[in-house]
Design a protein around this motif. Structure first.
Motif, PDB file in Angstrom:
ATOM      1  N   MET A 131     -11.234   4.250   7.146  1.00  0.00           N
ATOM      2  CA  MET A 131     -11.324   3.934   5.743  1.00  0.00           C
ATOM      3  C   MET A 131     -12.037   2.968   5.972  1.00  0.00           C
ATOM      4  O   MET A 131     -11.674   1.424   6.630  1.00  0.00           O
ATOM      5  CB  MET A 131      -9.638   2.998   5.579  1.00  0.00           C
ATOM      6  N   TYR A 174     -12.775  -4.834   8.201  1.00  0.00           N
ATOM      7  CA  TYR A 174     -12.322  -3.177   9.060  1.00  0.00           C
ATOM      8  C   TYR A 174     -13.494  -3.929  10.373  1.00  0.00           C
ATOM      9  O   TYR A 174     -14.247  -4.972  10.032  1.00  0.00           O
ATOM     10  CB  TYR A 174     -12.835  -2.119   8.682  1.00  0.00           C
ATOM     11  N   VAL A 208      -9.073  -1.402  10.743  1.00  0.00           N
ATOM     12  CA  VAL A 208      -8.383  -2.498   9.865  1.00  0.00           C
ATOM     13  C   VAL A 208      -7.755  -2.708  11.068  1.00  0.00           C
ATOM     14  O   VAL A 208      -6.570  -2.023  11.897  1.00  0.00           O
ATOM     15  CB  VAL A 208      -8.129  -2.111   8.808  1.00  0.00           C
ATOM     16  N   VAL A 258      -7.213   2.233  -5.104  1.00  0.00           N
ATOM     17  CA  VAL A 258      -6.940   3.214  -3.817  1.00  0.00           C
ATOM     18  C   VAL A 258      -7.590   4.396  -4.105  1.00  0.00           C
ATOM     19  O   VAL A 258      -7.177   5.195  -4.870  1.00  0.00           O
ATOM     20  CB  VAL A 258      -5.458   3.467  -3.731  1.00  0.00           C
ATOM     21  N   LEU A 272       1.013  -1.722   0.068  1.00  0.00           N
ATOM     22  CA  LEU A 272       0.414   0.070   0.213  1.00  0.00           C
ATOM     23  C   LEU A 272       0.781   1.082   0.105  1.00  0.00           C
ATOM     24  O   LEU A 272       0.374   2.654  -0.304  1.00  0.00           O
ATOM     25  CB  LEU A 272      -1.108  -0.009   1.168  1.00  0.00           C
ATOM     26  N   TRP A 288      -4.777  -4.438  10.729  1.00  0.00           N
ATOM     27  CA  TRP A 288      -3.971  -5.196   9.299  1.00  0.00           C
ATOM     28  C   TRP A 288      -2.869  -6.253   9.927  1.00  0.00           C
ATOM     29  O   TRP A 288      -2.520  -7.245   8.858  1.00  0.00           O
ATOM     30  CB  TRP A 288      -2.955  -4.007   8.878  1.00  0.00           C
ATOM     31  N   GLN A 306      -4.505  -9.376   8.195  1.00  0.00           N
ATOM     32  CA  GLN A 306      -5.211  -9.584   6.923  1.00  0.00           C
ATOM     33  C   GLN A 306      -3.812  -9.943   6.089  1.00  0.00           C
ATOM     34  O   GLN A 306      -2.249  -9.085   5.994  1.00  0.00           O
ATOM     35  CB  GLN A 306      -5.147  -8.010   6.428  1.00  0.00           C
ATOM     36  N   THR A 354     -15.695  -6.830   2.874  1.00  0.00           N
ATOM     37  CA  THR A 354     -15.668  -5.588   4.206  1.00  0.00           C
ATOM     38  C   THR A 354     -14.675  -6.233   4.681  1.00  0.00           C
ATOM     39  O   THR A 354     -14.642  -6.945   5.943  1.00  0.00           O
ATOM     40  CB  THR A 354     -16.060  -5.272   4.786  1.00  0.00           C
ATOM     41  N   VAL A 373     -11.898  -0.628   3.654  1.00  0.00           N
ATOM     42  CA  VAL A 373     -11.003  -1.434   3.082  1.00  0.00           C
ATOM     43  C   VAL A 373     -11.614  -3.227   2.845  1.00  0.00           C
ATOM     44  O   VAL A 373     -12.833  -3.691   3.942  1.00  0.00           O
ATOM     45  CB  VAL A 373      -9.843  -2.087   4.686  1.00  0.00           C
ATOM     46  N   ILE A 399     -10.456   1.197   0.438  1.00  0.00           N
ATOM     47  CA  ILE A 399      -8.628   0.626  -0.489  1.00  0.00           C
ATOM     48  C   ILE A 399      -9.503  -1.068  -0.485  1.00  0.00           C
ATOM     49  O   ILE A 399     -10.170  -2.157  -0.209  1.00  0.00           O
ATOM     50  CB  ILE A 399      -8.339  -0.209   0.768  1.00  0.00           C
ATOM     51  N   HIS A 400      -9.696  -1.527  -1.937  1.00  0.00           N
ATOM     52  CA  HIS A 400      -9.789  -2.644  -2.328  1.00  0.00           C
ATOM     53  C   HIS A 400      -8.865  -3.783  -3.099  1.00  0.00           C
ATOM     54  O   HIS A 400      -8.719  -3.597  -4.383  1.00  0.00           O
ATOM     55  CB  HIS A 400     -11.650  -2.423  -3.558  1.00  0.00           C
TER      56      HIS A 400
END
Lengths: 190, 645
Positions: free
Chosen positions: B132, B142, B149, B166, B101, B151, B154, B140, B134, B184-185
């Motif tokens: 955000m 979050y 999130v 983004v 990212l 992180w 993930q 999804t 994500v 963010i996908h």
């Protein structure tokens, strides 16, 4: 948490997922406008990466036929306006099943004509026409290049066997960009 | 010489030659836009021609469907969108999703320790950043605990990622509450794109990774399965002491895609388990998800999409909480053209979450411990072609949540396309962050009196009114630029207010963030690409005396990135990324400049060797946290072998 309990939790999820997915097998249908535009651009670009067995007559035009998708034919007409292939002007023909294909270099067969693809491709092969299709499994029906949608993008797959039988030589650049290249020597699937 | 030939034998019913010469007709069509529109292609007459100027590779990379919920190319999107491509990821040599990212200039990414990251767009960055949205393949990720999130929970096999879209700026009208500052996908490749075997192994001074994937066509489906294992070492503080944050995790998953006529069906799932050291004992993460998606093209350009997933996550944090979260989500969307000039997307969704927390510490507690959270929504967006080159996009989402009930998320966008690949756009949006469990149900300490903080029973949604203006241009085939100016006006931001029972969360802060996001790319032939991005932002909060504003972000006011990708002799790749991040105010983190470089050698199409150096300019620097406790990131080297069969 044990695996058993985890799986017990996943089972209802799988049920839910499948519940929401109705059966397949619906009739073929229209691609989106943007998809069509990209395909039209591809069709024109393909010409530069293919060598036909008979050299062109000077002053003759490069002919692309479109079967079963008038909107794509219109798009392609817009693409080729003012453009050339090896110095020759490009003409787009909207063709029907009953037309002679003899004067064409390339033929696009729309999704709606997939049921006739095998016969059309066989006929096209006789005239060294590059057949381009947009149907699942089209390469095994004799098509040389087949558009597929992959991750939301228009990509294409190539049958080297079909190209060879049509007397067409494809450039390595084209093969490199292809999503997949199959080389089956028979008409059967890969 | 090609002349008229006999009727092809394969075709029946010989008939008179009636080939229709279309070229002249087409010329007429292109001169009269009205006719073109009648074919249901509003305002697109001039666009096809320039697609033909693209290379085969560029044509292959145009996204014609999916994530924006509409068919559009990046060049047409009236929003600040940066797309990280699979090639960007491979060439940068990054080994994890948060590191990937960093390639998006419109994101602020700060690494706190071995596993934790603070990631946000347009300010309010924090490890608990909550503005955000994500998603990974439409799911999804979050957490409803804090609307942010985790992180470290993930992971994806980066080789299977097709692209990461983004969006900085609000996406609430399409994506709902939480998409306040950005979306963010992460989109993974279709099964048809991942045939064959892949094995990779990497080892470095900080981490190790091993992964394998195999994909094939099974019957009518394209299927793949993968597994990935990674380990990370402890990070260190500047005085040389180790932060106990080493970790390991294993993940496995699958994806299957069926394409039949105009139907595409996807079924995918992942399961993972991870352990992260901490001072007392270790945190454990476990989770699994399964998602099904069905898209179908209907007549007259209509499109139908149904998606459902189940996601299960567990977090065991000894000394704090254990959490088990189950999420059921279903959504439906339909796109159609009510008139030749309009493109409507509408739909709705429902999410049911069961969050069960076990409070393990006298220091903090979620109360009630267990909670059912429901979110329902309906939305519609209409793209109206006012003129051939002028598009008005109006949308509204109405979302229900159990805390604040109905929320309204409208937006209006205008885009003007003076010529192909040039777009000027403007947007107004209202975005909302609904309360999370932390805002309402979190208590420190666990039992009264709550001397440190208590969730506010009256805590309401945070609201942002956002104004954006943008310009995107492909000046030559090789040179592209994008500028976006933005102003976010926030109200009802989270505050900590005194009360007789102790400090309570409330909505007492207002704020503004304004700034500029810009990036450009230049490519010479196939061998060299260079790109750069710069973001300036100015954040102001209005906090009344006596009121606290904890965790409203620790943001730099500018950062930049420059990337160079060079291919030599076809098989050698040299990539360098230089990035600068301005200082963070509170707690103070000095500005830093970091250089990452990668050398790759492609032996043939099947094997690739690469060596990557990270943070090459200094011995160590910090990106996040308070000076005494924070680890500093050191110069690191990583070598990787990738085999494809």
């Amino acid at each position: 948490m044990t695996h058993l309990r985890l799986w017990r939790r996943l089972v209802p999820a799988a049920l839910l997922t499948w519940y929401a997915v109705p059966a397949l097998g619906a009739p073929a249908d229209e691609p989106s406008a943007l998809e069509r535009r990209v395909k039209a651009a591809f069709l024109y670009k393909f010409a530069a990466y293919v060598t036909w067995p008979t050299p062109p007559a000077s002053g003759s035009s490069f002919s692309i036929g479109v079967l079963g998708d008038d909107a794509l034919a219109a798009e392609l007409g817009r693409v080729v306006a003012g453009r050339t292939v090896e110095g020759r002007p490009v003409t787009v023909y909207r063709v029907s099943e009953t037309d002679s294909l003899g004067n064409l270099h390339m033929l696009f067969v729309g999704r709606s004509r997939t049921s006739q693809l095998e016969a059309i491709a066989a006929a096209a092969r006789e005239h060294s026409i590059l057949t381009v299709s947009e149907a699942e499994g089209a390469l095994s029906m004799g098509s040389v290049i087949n558009f597929v949608l992959s991750s939301g993008k228009v990509r294409f797959e190539i049958s080297l066997g079909a190209a060879r039988k049509s007397g067409l030589a494809l450039s390595s650049r084209l093969l490199g960009v292809a999503l997949s290249v199959v080389d089956h020597r028979t008409n059967g699937g890969p | 010489m090609r002349g008229a030939k006999p009727f092809p034998p394969g075709l029946s019913r010989p008939a008179p030659l009636r080939v229709v010469v279309l070229a002249s007709l087409v010329l007429a069509v292109s001169l009269s836009p009205g006719d073109a529109r009648a074919q249901g292609v509003p305002g697109e007459d001039t666009r096809t021609a320039s697609l033909a100027d693209l290379t085969l590779e560029q044509l292959s990379s145009i996204v014609v469907t999916l994530v924006s919920r509409r068919d559009e190319t990046l060049a047409d999107a009236a929003a600040s969108v940066f797309v990280i491509t699979s090639e960007d990821i491979r060439r940068s040599g990054v080994t994890s999703l948060p590191e990937a990212l960093r390639l998006a200039p419109n994101l602020q990414v700060a690494r706190e320790d071995a596993n934790r990251y603070a990631i946000s767009a347009r300010g309010f960055n924090s490890v608990l950043a909550n503005k955000m949205l994500v998603m990974i393949d439409g799911r999804t990720v979050y957490s409803p605990l804090f609307s942010g999130v985790f992180w470290e929970a993930q992971d994806v096999l980066l080789e299977d990622v097709d692209r990461i879209e983004v969006v900085s700026g609000p996406g609430g009208t399409l994506w709902g509450i939480n998409a306040v500052n950005g979306v963010i996908h992460v989109v993974t490749r279709s099964g048809a794109d991942t045939h064959g075997g892949l094995a990779k192994g990497g080892i470095g001074t900080e981490d190790r990774i091993a992964a394998a994937r195999y994909g094939a066509r099974l019957g009518k489906a394209d299927v793949r399965a993968y597994t990935q294992y990674r380990e990370k070492e402890n990070t260190e503080r500047p005085d040389g002491t180790e932060v106990q944050d080493a970790s390991d995790r294993i993940q496995a998953g699958f994806r299957a895609d069926w394409t039949a006529a105009s139907n595409v069906v996807t079924l995918q799932g992942d399961a993972y388990r991870g352990r992260i050291d901490q001072v007392i004992s270790e945190r454990e993460l476990r989770g699994a998800n399964v998602l099904g998606r069905w898209t179908r093209d209907l007549e007259n350009g209509q499109k139908l999409r149904v998606q459902a997933y189940y996601d299960h996550t567990e977090r065991d944090q000894p000394g704090a909480i254990n959490e088990v979260l189950g999420t059921y989500d279903i959504e439906l969307q339909h796109g159609f053209h009510p008139t030749a000039r309009q493109n409507v997307v509408w739909g709705g969704g429902f999410r049911y979450q069961s969050d069960r927390v076990e409070n393990l510490s006298p220091a903090l507690a979620f109360r009630p411990a267990s909670r059912i959270l429901r979110v329902g929504n309906v939305f519609a967006q209409d793209d109206i072609a006012i003129r051939e080159d002028l598009l008005l996009i109006l949308g509204l989402k109405i979302e229900y949540n159990d805390y604040t009930e109905f929320e309204y998320l409208p937006s209006a966008r205008v885009s003007w396309k003076p010529r192909e690949n040039r777009l000027v756009w403007g947007a107004w949006s209202r975005a909302v962050r609904a309360p999370s469990r932390v805002d309402r149900e979190f208590y420190v300490p666990a039992d009264p009196p709550y001397a440190v903080l208590a969730g506010g029973p009256e805590f309401d949604s945070e609201v942002a009114y956002v104004y954006e203006i943008g310009y995107r241009d492909q000046i030559t085939e090789a040179f592209t630029v994008s500028f976006t100016g933005f102003h976010h006006d926030y109200s009802e931001l989270r505050s900590l207010e005194p009360s007789p029972a102790g400090p309570v969360f409330d909505n007492g802060v207002e704020g503004r963030v304004s700034g500029l996001e810009t990036w450009a790319g230049y490519r010479t032939g196939q061998s060299w690409r260079v790109s750069a991005g710069f973001v300036y932002q100015d954040k102001e909060l209005e906090v009344s005396p006596g009121v606290g504003a904890p965790d409203l972000g620790n943001d730099p006011n500018h950062w930049w990135i420059v990337r160079s990708s060079l291919t030599m002799l076809r098989e050698f790749e040299f990539d360098a990324i230089l990035r600068y991040v301005g200082s963070l105010p509170q707690p103070h983190v000095p500005s830093y400049t970091a250089l990452d470089a990668r050398l790759g050698w492609t032996l043939d199409r099947r094997a690739e060797l690469s060596v990557r150096g990270r943070n090459l300019l200094d011995d160590h620097h910090a990106e996040w946290g308070a000076p005494a406790a924070r680890p500093e990131l050191e110069r690191a080297v990583f070598a990787q072998v990738t085999l494809r069969i």
